[in-house]
Design an enzyme around this catalytic site. Structure first.
Site, PDB file in Angstrom:
ATOM      1  N   SER A 189       0.630  -1.621   0.473  1.00  0.00           N
ATOM      2  CA  SER A 189      -0.482  -0.414  -0.310  1.00  0.00           C
ATOM      3  C   SER A 189       0.732   1.284   0.132  1.00  0.00           C
ATOM      4  CB  SER A 189      -1.250   0.095   1.563  1.00  0.00           C
ATOM      5  OG  SER A 189       0.231  -0.264   2.309  1.00  0.00           O
ATOM      6  N   HIS A 217      -5.945  -4.366  -1.611  1.00  0.00           N
ATOM      7  CA  HIS A 217      -6.363  -3.270  -2.565  1.00  0.00           C
ATOM      8  C   HIS A 217      -6.258  -3.502  -4.195  1.00  0.00           C
ATOM      9  CE1 HIS A 217      -4.701  -0.085  -0.219  1.00  0.00           C
ATOM     10  NE2 HIS A 217      -4.035  -0.262   0.788  1.00  0.00           N
ATOM     11  N   LYS A 248     -12.618  -1.245   1.299  1.00  0.00           N
ATOM     12  CA  LYS A 248     -12.146  -0.572  -0.083  1.00  0.00           C
ATOM     13  C   LYS A 248     -13.248  -0.688  -1.500  1.00  0.00           C
ATOM     14  CE  LYS A 248      -8.114  -0.929   2.148  1.00  0.00           C
ATOM     15  NZ  LYS A 248      -7.075  -2.197   2.873  1.00  0.00           N
TER      16      LYS A 248
HETATM   17  C1  LIG Z   1      -6.796  -2.256   3.585  1.00  0.00           C
HETATM   18  C2  LIG Z   1      -5.915  -3.947   4.828  1.00  0.00           C
HETATM   19  C3  LIG Z   1      -6.871  -4.835   5.029  1.00  0.00           C
HETATM   20  C4  LIG Z   1      -7.307  -4.472   6.387  1.00  0.00           C
HETATM   21  O1  LIG Z   1      -9.002  -4.299   5.450  1.00  0.00           O
HETATM   22  P1  LIG Z   1     -10.328  -4.250   6.647  1.00  0.00           P
HETATM   23  O2  LIG Z   1     -10.994  -5.177   6.311  1.00  0.00           O
HETATM   24  O3  LIG Z   1     -10.488  -2.523   6.779  1.00  0.00           O
HETATM   25  O4  LIG Z   1      -9.427  -4.589   8.084  1.00  0.00           O
HETATM   26  C5  LIG Z   1      -6.272  -6.007   5.588  1.00  0.00           C
HETATM   27  N1  LIG Z   1      -4.679  -6.072   4.396  1.00  0.00           N
HETATM   28  C6  LIG Z   1      -4.465  -5.492   3.242  1.00  0.00           C
HETATM   29  C7  LIG Z   1      -4.071  -6.029   2.616  1.00  0.00           C
HETATM   30  C8  LIG Z   1      -5.100  -3.751   3.961  1.00  0.00           C
HETATM   31  O5  LIG Z   1      -5.098  -3.580   2.901  1.00  0.00           O
END
Ligand SMILES: *Cc1c(COP(=O)(O)O)cnc(C)c1O
Length: 402
Positions: A189, A217, A248
């Site tokens: 990210s 992502h 997301k």
């Molecule tokens: C955003 C993210 C998470 C967490 O996701 P949530 O559903 O908000 O707990 C886990 N792993 C990665 C790679 C992320 O980017």
């Protein structure tokens, strides 16, 4: 009073965080998430309405009318909350339909829902692996993978970010273990880098390991049909497990899932602690996520808009002379080096009506401070042009570009 010692210890920690410049404050939005957001007043000279270039709202579904409508119907027909875990009396038809829809979309055997992808990751390793096994992970993996791995008794191996030589060495070291599982983010990210999946899958097949990709992502974003990083590389059938988020691209509310091999999903329903001991997803979210997934699966229009805006922003900023990390993901790092400069630039951009965030050490390596832009399909072409103009103005003013 028994609390006295706590106060001084905690206060000292808070002071340390402040002194290190790491204290995080939260900007208040007064209204829905979207391309344009309203921010609470009191942020210096910032306007009340600004362009948002730092959400994970890649496809613009967080406030999409059809998603809102599905959420309202979910609430109306299935109620507000489940007041139960899944295995007691918390499973609705909506949960089973969403799990089925995710399996169909991702081409996997089965799917299990969680309250978040964080839960999916912390509930995975411990349920599947024990001290006879090995888990091998990329050094830059998401915190939830790191925590999930900490919770399990398997032997742990860590390879330098994207270092395939180190991955191979770890696989050799783990050759005597009963099972080997490689865990990687699909998209990292802070850089928008994709995992080197073709090589990872190749090594996994050579050294008899399974592969888990956390595609938070990328699900809905990457690949010809939006199925994520494995789809992007044409490897969808060679990845054993995917964890992902509904928070997301898939609507942006909350919720997560693990999808893949049937036996593993079946075992997770029996053993995974965040699944067994935490509430079922509320109907508002399951109903809305079903609709979000439908929009994502329907065609490529949203992704085409996202790709077009992303490509335009990248070319314009590079053309202006900014150092833009190359790539194709809508995460676009603009490298500045100096931490104070990154903060100053983000502040000035907000005053010019563009909300972005500066990242510096320890979130990224020392000397690699940056502004991380995240493009959304909700942004119009004109809005992206407006953002580019603000970057040009502020970049010149701060001497980042000429
Ligand atoms: C955003 C993210 C998470 C967490 O996701 P949530 O559903 O908000 O707990 C886990 N792993 C990665 C790679 C992320 O980017």
């Amino acid at each position: 009073m028994a609390y006295g010692a706590f106060k001084s210890v905690i206060d000292a920690q808070l002071a340390e965080i402040r002194a290190a410049g790491l204290y995080k404050t939260e900007r208040q939005l007064v209204g829905p998430q979207g391309a344009q957001i309203r921010v609470a007043s009191g942020h210096g000279h910032a306007p009340d309405t600004v362009l948002n270039l730092c959400a994970n709202n890649y496809l613009g579904l967080a406030n999409h009318p059809e998603v809102l409508k599905a959420a309202a119907e979910g609430l109306q027909h299935h109620g507000y909350g489940m007041a139960s875990v899944r295995f007691i009396c918390g499973t609705q038809d909506l949960h089973k339909r969403l799990e089925q829809a995710l399996s169909t979309f991702l081409g996997t055997a089965d799917t299990i829902l969680y309250s978040s992808c964080f839960d999916a990751n912390t509930g995975l390793f411990e349920a599947v692996l024990d001290e006879r096994d090995a888990v091998i992970s990329d050094a830059l993996n998401h915190a939830s993978l790191i925590d999930g791995i900490r919770l399990c008794k398997a032997q742990r191996f860590r390879y330098g970010h994207a270092d395939m030589g180190e991955l191979e060495a770890a696989l050799k070291q783990a050759s005597a273990c009963r099972l080997r599982l490689i865990a990687t983010d699909g998209v990292f990210s802070m850089d928008g880098h994709l995992a080197r999946l073709p090589e990872i899958v190749g090594l996994a097949e050579r050294y008899d390991a399974a592969v888990l990709v956390d595609d938070s992502h990328a699900t809905g974003v990457l690949g010809p049909s939006g199925r994520g990083t494995p789809d992007h590389f044409g490897l969808a059938d060679r990845v054993d497990l995917i964890t992902g988020t509904l928070g997301k691209a898939l609507g942006g509310a909350s919720g997560g899932f693990t999808t893949g091999r049937a036996e593993i999903i079946e075992l997770l329903r029996q053993r995974s602690r965040p699944y067994l001991f935490s509430n079922a997803l509320p109907p508002v979210i399951t109903a809305a996520a079903l609709q979000a997934l439908k929009l994502v699966a329907q065609g490529d229009a949203l992704r085409a808009a996202l790709r077009a805006r992303t490509a335009f922003f990248r070319t314009q900023l590079s053309g202006l002379g900014f150092t833009v990390t190359p790539g194709e993901h809508p995460i676009i790092p603009i490298m500045l080096g100096d931490a104070a400069l990154a903060t100053r630039m983000a502040d000035r951009l907000l005053e010019e009506g563009v909300y972005v965030v500066g990242f510096s050490y320890p979130v990224v390596p020392k000397g690699q401070a940056r502004i991380r832009v995240q493009v959304s399909a909700a942004l119009s072409h004109e809005q992206v042009e407006q953002a580019v103009k603000a970057f040009a103005k502020v970049g010149r003013e701060l001497g980042v570009i000429r």
